[in-house]
Design a protein around this motif. Structure first.
Motif, PDB file in Angstrom:
ATOM      1  N   LEU A 194       0.833  -1.199   0.000  1.00  0.00           N
ATOM      2  CA  LEU A 194       0.000   0.000   0.000  1.00  0.00           C
ATOM      3  C   LEU A 194       0.871   1.253   0.000  1.00  0.00           C
ATOM      4  CD1 LEU A 194      -2.866  -0.564   2.613  1.00  0.00           C
ATOM      5  CD2 LEU A 194      -3.133  -0.240   0.150  1.00  0.00           C
ATOM      6  N   LEU A 195       0.550   2.189  -0.866  1.00  0.00           N
ATOM      7  CA  LEU A 195       1.135   3.522  -0.821  1.00  0.00           C
ATOM      8  C   LEU A 195       0.062   4.466  -0.305  1.00  0.00           C
ATOM      9  CD1 LEU A 195       3.413   5.571  -1.544  1.00  0.00           C
ATOM     10  CD2 LEU A 195       2.269   5.821  -3.775  1.00  0.00           C
ATOM     11  N   VAL A 196       0.389   5.179   0.786  1.00  0.00           N
ATOM     12  CA  VAL A 196      -0.547   6.122   1.400  1.00  0.00           C
ATOM     13  C   VAL A 196      -0.049   7.535   1.109  1.00  0.00           C
ATOM     14  CG1 VAL A 196      -1.659   6.859   3.539  1.00  0.00           C
ATOM     15  CG2 VAL A 196      -0.990   4.450   3.236  1.00  0.00           C
ATOM     16  N   VAL A 197      -0.905   8.359   0.503  1.00  0.00           N
ATOM     17  CA  VAL A 197      -0.541   9.732   0.150  1.00  0.00           C
ATOM     18  C   VAL A 197      -1.477  10.689   0.882  1.00  0.00           C
ATOM     19  CG1 VAL A 197      -0.197  11.398  -1.706  1.00  0.00           C
ATOM     20  CG2 VAL A 197       0.245   8.967  -2.123  1.00  0.00           C
ATOM     21  N   SER A 198      -0.908  11.537   1.732  1.00  0.00           N
ATOM     22  CA  SER A 198      -1.674  12.531   2.483  1.00  0.00           C
ATOM     23  C   SER A 198      -1.474  13.888   1.829  1.00  0.00           C
ATOM     24  CB  SER A 198      -1.200  12.582   3.937  1.00  0.00           C
ATOM     25  OG  SER A 198      -1.235  11.295   4.527  1.00  0.00           O
ATOM     26  N   SER A 199      -2.569  14.562   1.479  1.00  0.00           N
ATOM     27  CA  SER A 199      -2.497  15.805   0.713  1.00  0.00           C
ATOM     28  C   SER A 199      -3.086  16.961   1.508  1.00  0.00           C
ATOM     29  CB  SER A 199      -3.240  15.653  -0.618  1.00  0.00           C
ATOM     30  OG  SER A 199      -2.660  14.619  -1.394  1.00  0.00           O
ATOM     31  N   GLU A 200      -2.260  17.971   1.770  1.00  0.00           N
ATOM     32  CA  GLU A 200      -2.691  19.067   2.630  1.00  0.00           C
ATOM     33  C   GLU A 200      -3.581  20.074   1.922  1.00  0.00           C
ATOM     34  OE1 GLU A 200       0.469  21.506   4.041  1.00  0.00           O
ATOM     35  OE2 GLU A 200       1.434  21.722   2.099  1.00  0.00           O
ATOM     36  N   GLY A 201      -3.592  20.064   0.580  1.00  0.00           N
ATOM     37  CA  GLY A 201      -4.401  21.039  -0.138  1.00  0.00           C
ATOM     38  C   GLY A 201      -5.894  20.779  -0.027  1.00  0.00           C
ATOM     39  N   ASP A 202      -6.290  19.506  -0.018  1.00  0.00           N
ATOM     40  CA  ASP A 202      -7.714  19.171   0.027  1.00  0.00           C
ATOM     41  C   ASP A 202      -8.093  18.255   1.190  1.00  0.00           C
ATOM     42  OD1 ASP A 202      -6.539  16.836  -0.815  1.00  0.00           O
ATOM     43  OD2 ASP A 202      -7.522  16.782  -2.771  1.00  0.00           O
ATOM     44  N   GLY A 203      -7.124  17.949   2.046  1.00  0.00           N
ATOM     45  CA  GLY A 203      -7.431  17.124   3.210  1.00  0.00           C
ATOM     46  C   GLY A 203      -7.745  15.685   2.888  1.00  0.00           C
ATOM     47  N   ALA A 204      -7.269  15.196   1.745  1.00  0.00           N
ATOM     48  CA  ALA A 204      -7.568  13.826   1.339  1.00  0.00           C
ATOM     49  C   ALA A 204      -6.396  12.899   1.633  1.00  0.00           C
ATOM     50  CB  ALA A 204      -7.900  13.773  -0.149  1.00  0.00           C
ATOM     51  N   VAL A 205      -6.713  11.703   2.084  1.00  0.00           N
ATOM     52  CA  VAL A 205      -5.734  10.615   2.204  1.00  0.00           C
ATOM     53  C   VAL A 205      -6.140   9.549   1.196  1.00  0.00           C
ATOM     54  CG1 VAL A 205      -4.601   8.972   3.727  1.00  0.00           C
ATOM     55  CG2 VAL A 205      -5.492  11.117   4.671  1.00  0.00           C
ATOM     56  N   LYS A 206      -5.225   9.229   0.287  1.00  0.00           N
ATOM     57  CA  LYS A 206      -5.523   8.261  -0.767  1.00  0.00           C
ATOM     58  C   LYS A 206      -4.624   7.037  -0.617  1.00  0.00           C
ATOM     59  CE  LYS A 206      -7.268  11.577  -4.175  1.00  0.00           C
ATOM     60  NZ  LYS A 206      -8.611  10.971  -4.324  1.00  0.00           N
ATOM     61  N   PHE A 207      -5.187   5.895  -1.037  1.00  0.00           N
ATOM     62  CA  PHE A 207      -4.503   4.615  -0.894  1.00  0.00           C
ATOM     63  C   PHE A 207      -4.340   3.960  -2.264  1.00  0.00           C
ATOM     64  CE2 PHE A 207      -7.042   5.713   2.763  1.00  0.00           C
ATOM     65  CZ  PHE A 207      -6.110   5.644   3.806  1.00  0.00           C
ATOM     66  N   PHE A 208      -3.116   3.597  -2.574  1.00  0.00           N
ATOM     67  CA  PHE A 208      -2.784   3.054  -3.880  1.00  0.00           C
ATOM     68  C   PHE A 208      -2.181   1.658  -3.721  1.00  0.00           C
ATOM     69  CE2 PHE A 208      -2.594   7.629  -4.050  1.00  0.00           C
ATOM     70  CZ  PHE A 208      -3.242   7.956  -5.223  1.00  0.00           C
ATOM     71  N   GLN A 209      -2.509   0.782  -4.658  1.00  0.00           N
ATOM     72  CA  GLN A 209      -2.045  -0.611  -4.600  1.00  0.00           C
ATOM     73  C   GLN A 209      -1.699  -1.077  -6.009  1.00  0.00           C
ATOM     74  OE1 GLN A 209      -4.930  -3.763  -3.174  1.00  0.00           O
ATOM     75  NE2 GLN A 209      -3.613  -3.536  -1.400  1.00  0.00           N
ATOM     76  N   PRO A 210      -0.636  -1.874  -6.154  1.00  0.00           N
ATOM     77  CA  PRO A 210      -0.311  -2.394  -7.490  1.00  0.00           C
ATOM     78  C   PRO A 210      -1.209  -3.572  -7.847  1.00  0.00           C
ATOM     79  CG  PRO A 210       1.274  -3.196  -5.891  1.00  0.00           C
ATOM     80  CD  PRO A 210       0.374  -2.261  -5.145  1.00  0.00           C
ATOM     81  N   ASP A 211      -1.348  -3.804  -9.131  1.00  0.00           N
ATOM     82  CA  ASP A 211      -2.132  -4.944  -9.600  1.00  0.00           C
ATOM     83  C   ASP A 211      -1.424  -6.254  -9.267  1.00  0.00           C
ATOM     84  OD1 ASP A 211      -3.992  -3.257 -10.750  1.00  0.00           O
ATOM     85  OD2 ASP A 211      -3.056  -3.338 -12.744  1.00  0.00           O
ATOM     86  N   LEU A 212      -2.227  -7.298  -9.071  1.00  0.00           N
ATOM     87  CA  LEU A 212      -1.698  -8.641  -8.982  1.00  0.00           C
ATOM     88  C   LEU A 212      -1.397  -9.163 -10.400  1.00  0.00           C
ATOM     89  CD1 LEU A 212      -3.990 -10.307  -6.295  1.00  0.00           C
ATOM     90  CD2 LEU A 212      -1.534  -9.880  -6.082  1.00  0.00           C
ATOM     91  N   LEU A 213      -0.388  -9.978 -10.502  1.00  0.00           N
ATOM     92  CA  LEU A 213      -0.085 -10.595 -11.783  1.00  0.00           C
ATOM     93  C   LEU A 213      -0.911 -11.870 -11.950  1.00  0.00           C
ATOM     94  CD1 LEU A 213       3.773 -10.122 -11.807  1.00  0.00           C
ATOM     95  CD2 LEU A 213       2.107  -8.966 -13.253  1.00  0.00           C
TER      96      LEU A 213
END
Length: 506
Positions: free
Chosen positions: A487-506
């Motif tokens: 999981l990659l967690v990205v916290s963004s101060e401009g809009d108060g959003a925390v987004k979660f990113f995941q790579p595809d399974l092969l």
């Protein structure tokens, strides 16, 4: 651009091992087949408006994410991350009762460390409060230096470190020392706070290497402004960015001493591979050579080891000092240029040329005659890999971040005159036998991913769209992740959003 030949690594077998999985108490290995060039958003949560989501930390025991929320409030938001595709706000830790506002959070083994600056007087000492991640009760309160801007644990969890920026007040009448605090968790949280007074004798040599001390400095130690910390895999060494000073400090954790201070030098933008867009008023995006240099001035920093050699990696954002009584930033068109060095000064000062470019107004007058003989700008618009022992430059990404953002459709030409894509955050992680770097770009709302297994020849992998103004990056390996996927967690101060990113399974 030979160092950036696209290598998508379409298939990678990842072996993630966790020495002690705190969640269930069992040693385990997890085998996950993931395509590391395919990170996609799987979940998001918005916790407020501007300044609501700056930095996040994850606790694998409770499967909770702890996120700084300074959006018209003063608290840590607790997010249930047991299902990353559907994160939910679980609780709030109210910080108003501690006379401090949070700047950073870190987690280790059920302990949440929060760095608090004083809310009554920013120049007073700050504190670290350690909470239990299970019930948010206080374990310990520790006084540290003024304006603790970042807090972290080493991999072994024996210490808590803070970078105490020590900014001056508005009229520069009070300027506390910039310091680094080392809190010994194993010794009842005893604290050692280090300043930089011992390095004043090295100032002449440091200046040759691009190290800066403000014209308004009350002392060498007061002018130093520690920003961000990274700690080596063996928990023995730390590196701390000194952003406004264009330097990095190296810390020996065993002796609790500052062992070295590195000046980071200048970047020459007057080459094709370093070419930048310097105007927001030219109705075009064009990355071309200009006779200007950049101070690296890194914000975030991360580190890794390859074949026994330690490296640290910087996000070269740049930062001006702007106070009521003093500012070191001005547009080129407002400054006097040496007529011999710049015979075309009148042309350069046009808005569509270099006139709009923000410069370090206190640098560049090499002969002290009142005009600029060199043009020095803020930041390097890049990430850089440095040798951890010597501080020497191993690799710089040149203008790749701006170009990749432009190709991705996220480049903001309105920031061309002021640090471009503005690299803000960096984090490196091991995925299988590869070292993967994530670079957060504050002004293009993008994370760019590289394979940096070879420190001298990183390879571009992927660009990812984020929330507004990504501030904090956090990588959770599959072995510690709530769904046992990276999981990659990205916290963004401009809009108060925390987004979660995941790579595809092969």
């Amino acid at each position: 651009m030979k160092n950036f030949g696209i290598s998508l690594l379409a298939a990678l077998f990842i072996l993630c091992s966790c020495e002690n999985d705190k969640a269930d108490g069992n040693n385990q290995e997890i085998e996950v087949n993931e395509d590391i060039s395919s990170f996609k958003e799987i979940g998001t949560i918005t916790i407020g408006g501007e300044a609501a989501a700056e930095i996040s930390a994850y606790d694998e025991i409770t499967k909770r994410l702890f996120t700084v929320n300074n959006s018209n409030t003063n608290q840590i938001d607790v997010i249930d991350l047991s299902d990353p595709a559907s994160p939910k706000k679980l609780a709030v830790i109210d910080l108003s009762v501690y006379n401090g506002a949070s700047n950073s959070v870190a987690v280790y083994d059920g302990k949440l460390a929060v760095a608090l600056e004083s809310t009554t007087n920013k120049q007073e000492n700050g504190k670290v409060i350690v909470f239990k991640t299970s019930d948010y009760s206080v374990i310990k309160q520790i006084n540290v230096g003024a304006l603790p801007d970042m807090v972290t644990f080493p991999p072994d969890g024996k210490y808590i470190m803070t970078a105490n920026e020590g900014e001056p007040n508005a009229d520069y009448s009070v300027d506390p020392d910039g310091t680094i605090s080392i809190i010994d968790v194993t010794n009842n949280y005893a604290v050692t706070t280090l300043n930089f007074a011992a390095f004043e004798s090295q100032l002449a040599a440091l200046k040759i290497k691009g190290f800066r001390i403000s014209k308004k400095a009350k002392s060498f130690a007061a002018d130093i402004e520690p920003e961000y910390i990274t700690i080596s895999e063996d928990s023995k060494t730390a590196w701390v960015t000194l952003q406004e000073n264009n330097g990095v400090a190296k810390i020996d954790l065993a002796s609790k001493t500052i062992s070295s201070v590195f000046g980071l030098g200048y970047k020459n933008f007057n080459t094709a591979e370093n070419g930048i867009d310097v105007s927001d008023k030219d109705n075009a995006v064009s990355f071309t050579p200009w006779n200007v240099k950049g101070l690296f001035m890194p914000d975030a920093i991360t580190s890794y080891t390859v074949n026994g050699t330690q490296y640290f990696i910087t996000a070269n954002e740049g930062d001006a000092r702007e106070y009521d009584d003093y500012a070191d930033v001005a547009r080129l068109k407002s400054l006097s240029l040496d007529a011999t060095v710049f015979p075309d000064a009148a042309t350069l000062k046009a808005d569509a040329k270099m006139g709009r470019l923000n410069l370090v107004s206190t640098e560049g007058d090499t002969d002290n005659d009142g005009d600029l003989d060199e043009l020095i700008s803020f930041g390097a618009r890049s990430f850089t890999i440095w040798n951890g022992n010597s501080g020497s430059l191993v690799f710089d990404s040149k203008n790749d971040l701006d170009k990749r953002s432009n190709d991705f459709g996220t480049y903001d030409d309105g920031r061309s005159d002021d640090k471009g894509s503005e690299p803000e955050a960096v984090v490196v992680t091991k995925m299988g036998d590869k070292n993967i770097l994530f670079v957060g770009l504050e002004r293009t709302d993008t994370v760019i991913v590289y394979d940096i297994t070879n420190p001298s020849a990183p390879q571009y992998l992927q660009s990812i769209k984020t929330g507004d103004a990504p501030e904090g990056l956090l990588f959770i390996p599959a072995a510690k992740s709530p769904n046992k996927r990276s999981l990659l967690v990205v916290s963004s101060e401009g809009d108060g959003a925390v987004k979660f990113f995941q790579p595809d399974l092969l």
